[in-house]
Each structure stands twice: as structure tokens, then as C-alpha cells.
Design an enzyme around this catalytic site. Sequence first.
Site, PDB file in Angstrom:
ATOM      1  NE  ARG A  17       0.580  -4.310   5.032  1.00 17.80           N
ATOM      2  CZ  ARG A  17       0.107  -3.334   5.780  1.00 17.80           C
ATOM      3  NH1 ARG A  17       0.783  -2.899   6.838  1.00 17.80           N
ATOM      4  NH2 ARG A  17      -1.035  -2.756   5.516  1.00 17.80           N
ATOM      5  CB  ALA A  19      -1.708   2.451  -0.479  1.00 17.67           C
ATOM      6  NE  ARG A  59       1.881  -5.215  -2.850  1.00 18.62           N
ATOM      7  CZ  ARG A  59       1.196  -5.274  -1.699  1.00 18.62           C
ATOM      8  NH1 ARG A  59       1.672  -4.712  -0.625  1.00 18.62           N
ATOM      9  NH2 ARG A  59       0.041  -5.904  -1.624  1.00 18.62           N
ATOM     10  CB  CYS A 124      -6.551  -4.497   5.340  1.00 23.23           C
ATOM     11  SG  CYS A 124      -4.846  -4.769   4.767  1.00 23.23           S
ATOM     12  CG  ASP A 193      -3.645  -0.626  -1.919  1.00 25.35           C
ATOM     13  OD1 ASP A 193      -4.279  -0.931  -0.901  1.00 25.35           O
ATOM     14  OD2 ASP A 193      -2.407  -0.752  -2.030  1.00 25.35           O
ATOM     15  CG  ASN A 203      -8.635  -1.461   1.047  1.00 27.79           C
ATOM     16  OD1 ASN A 203      -7.506  -0.983   1.079  1.00 27.79           O
ATOM     17  ND2 ASN A 203      -9.231  -1.905   2.140  1.00 27.79           N
ATOM     18  CE  LYS A 204      -4.365  -6.692   1.688  1.00 28.75           C
ATOM     19  NZ  LYS A 204      -3.341  -7.312   0.820  1.00 28.75           N
ATOM     20  CE  LYS A 229      -3.361   5.709  -0.086  1.00 29.33           C
ATOM     21  NZ  LYS A 229      -3.757   5.472   1.300  1.00 29.33           N
TER      22      LYS A 229
HETATM   23  C1  RUB Z   1      -2.962  -2.744   2.586  1.00 27.21           C
HETATM   24  C2  RUB Z   1      -4.326  -2.218   2.317  1.00 27.21           C
HETATM   25  C3  RUB Z   1      -4.677  -0.880   2.941  1.00 27.21           C
HETATM   26  C4  RUB Z   1      -4.396   0.210   1.898  1.00 27.21           C
HETATM   27  C5  RUB Z   1      -4.485   1.615   2.491  1.00 27.21           C
HETATM   28  O1  RUB Z   1      -2.659  -3.866   1.796  1.00 27.21           O
HETATM   29  O2  RUB Z   1      -5.114  -2.758   1.583  1.00 27.21           O
HETATM   30  O3  RUB Z   1      -6.010  -0.827   3.284  1.00 27.21           O
HETATM   31  O4  RUB Z   1      -3.088   0.037   1.366  1.00 27.21           O
HETATM   32  O5  RUB Z   1      -3.517   1.770   3.500  1.00 27.21           O
HETATM   33  P1  RUB Z   1      -1.180  -4.526   1.866  1.00 27.21           P
HETATM   34  P2  RUB Z   1      -3.007   3.222   3.960  1.00 27.21           P
HETATM   35  O6  RUB Z   1      -0.969  -4.941   3.284  1.00 27.21           O
HETATM   36  O7  RUB Z   1      -1.244  -5.664   0.899  1.00 27.21           O
HETATM   37  O8  RUB Z   1      -0.205  -3.458   1.421  1.00 27.21           O
HETATM   38  O9  RUB Z   1      -4.219   3.970   4.428  1.00 27.21           O
HETATM   39  O10 RUB Z   1      -2.026   2.932   5.062  1.00 27.21           O
HETATM   40  O11 RUB Z   1      -2.346   3.856   2.776  1.00 27.21           O
END
Ligand code: RUB
Length: 299
Positions: A17, A19, A59, A124, A193, A203-204, A229
Site C-alpha cells: 500500500r 501510492a 485501487r 497516514c 494518491d 489523500n487518505k 500523481k
Molecule cells: C496511503 C496514503 C498515502 C499516499 C501517499 O493510503 O493515503 O498518504 O498513498 O503515499 P493507503 P506515498 O494506505 O490506503 O494506500 O507518499 O508513499 O506514495
Amino acid sequence: MLTVERAARDIETMKVRGAGRLARHAVQALQDLAAAHEGGDAALRRELRAAAKRLVATRPTAVSLRNAVEEAIAPTREPMNGTLRADVLAATERFIHRSHAAVETISGLGADLLGGPGVVLTHCNSACSVGVIARAHERWPSVKAFASETRPRRQGLLTARQLREHRVPVTYIVDSAVNLVMPEVDWVVVGADTVAANGDVVNKVGTSQVALSAREHGVPFYVAAETYKVAPWARTGRDVRIEERDPREILEGRSLPGIRAFNPVFDVTPARFVKRIVTEAGAVPPSAVARQVARARRG
Ligand code: RUB
């Protein structure tokens, strides 16, 4: 070898998990598919397209996943330099390398933006945000962090552990304590995301409440997210489909007869709450992010 079905399940069940990580996992599966392929280009093209469809559906909110997969299978549409297999191997390798490098760059640029010691709150678990906080702590050892729990799956625990591994003093709080601690906070840094063309950030779930609280307290709210993103096709955050997961995730084994449980996984933070979006191409106000990314993609 990572099969497409295995990667899809890893992502659906949230074994993998975040993004960035899930985008790389999907791309790795496409690379392995191409590497193991023994037939001709036409058969590989068909297989890659079917695999891409399966992976992107896992997702629905994460545009990072869609952009990464599209980049990986771009050779199925564009004129080729070599065989389709060789082109896909090169495209997937390029994406994996570039996405790791982007997190590194964002960590440094985000730390530059914080610019000194202080207290950071994050929500998150985002590799980009952890990178920014860890880098800031390397430069200014008195940097401290709050990590919010992030119900229902408690990704905040991962964040707290990762920050601890970087020796950042971290306080773990329940989501509903965010507004209470905000007077002690100097900056909020979260990941994304998806970023819409107007700078709205998906985002979350709960991120928008953190942003509201930050705004009320005059605390700068920063988003750390790689350029892949950004979704130019989404005019605003409302154009992004918000993933809903099984309500049993929030019931945690309880049964609540006659009560509807609703488990949306992401929410939209309006661009006007966001001070800067930090991508590997630089830190810009949200209204400038689409232009910045278009420039970066043109090279
Ligand atoms: C994870 C989430 C993160 C983003 C960015 O949600 O919301 O803030 O994905 O993460 P989930 P990154 O746990 O539902 O995947 O910076 O690692 O890409």
C-alpha cells in the site's frame, strides 16, 4: 517472479500500500510478465493490456497507479526502438528508478521548505512525507513529529515506527486529537494518491480535516507527491473516484444490526487549504502544479 494476479491481490488486500509503493509493485509485475514472455509482440501486447486493466482496477483512487501502468505499457502504442519486450523492460526499469529517485529529491526539497527546527504533523503513511521529516531531522536534530493513527487500518503506526527508525522523536495520537495538538505544530506534511489539475489533493480519508485544523491555526499545510500523481484529466478533486472498502474494516469484528457502516478510504483537500505541493520538480503553489508537471513531462 511477481505474477500480475499476485501483484493485484497484494494491492487489493493492502499487503502492498501507499501510492508510490503500489505503483512500483504493479510496474514490477508488468516487467516480470515481459521478461518471462516467449511469444511474439502481438501476444505480448494483448497480455500487457489485459494485465494493465487488472492492475489499474485494484485501487481506483490512486492515479499514481494508472499513470505508472500507462507509462510501463506505452511501448504497446508507440513506435518501438527494439522488440516490444525490450522496450517494456526499459520503460519499467526507467519508471522504478525514477520513482525511487523522486522520493529522494522530494525529501530534500521538502526539508528545504520547512527550513529549520520545529514540529511536523503527518497523517497516514506516506513515503514522501516520512522522507521529508527524516531529512529535516537529519539537518535539525530537534525536529519532532506527530503521527495520527489513521483509522481504520492504523497506517499511522507504520509512520511512527519508520520515523523512529530515523531517530525522529515521534508522538502517536488518535485522529480525533489532531485539532488538540495543532497549536504545538509548525507544519503539516502529507502525501497524495492523486492531485487534480486545480491542485485539489486526494489523500487518505481524514486529510481534509487535518487541513481544516491547520488552516484554523495558521499552520502551513504541505503536500509531498511525485509528479506522476498529478491527473491532468481531473479538473478538480470531484472528478476523482473515491475508493470505498468493506465496512467490516471499520467494525473490527463487531456486528451492528440495522446500522449502515460507510468506509470511504480517501477524501479531497481543497487546493485553497494547501500552501505548497512539493514534487521532484520543485515546490509550487497548488494552482501551478499542473503547469509544472506538463513542463516536466515535456522534458
Ligand atoms: C496511503 C496514503 C498515502 C499516499 C501517499 O493510503 O493515503 O498518504 O498513498 O503515499 P493507503 P506515498 O494506505 O490506503 O494506500 O507518499 O508513499 O506514495
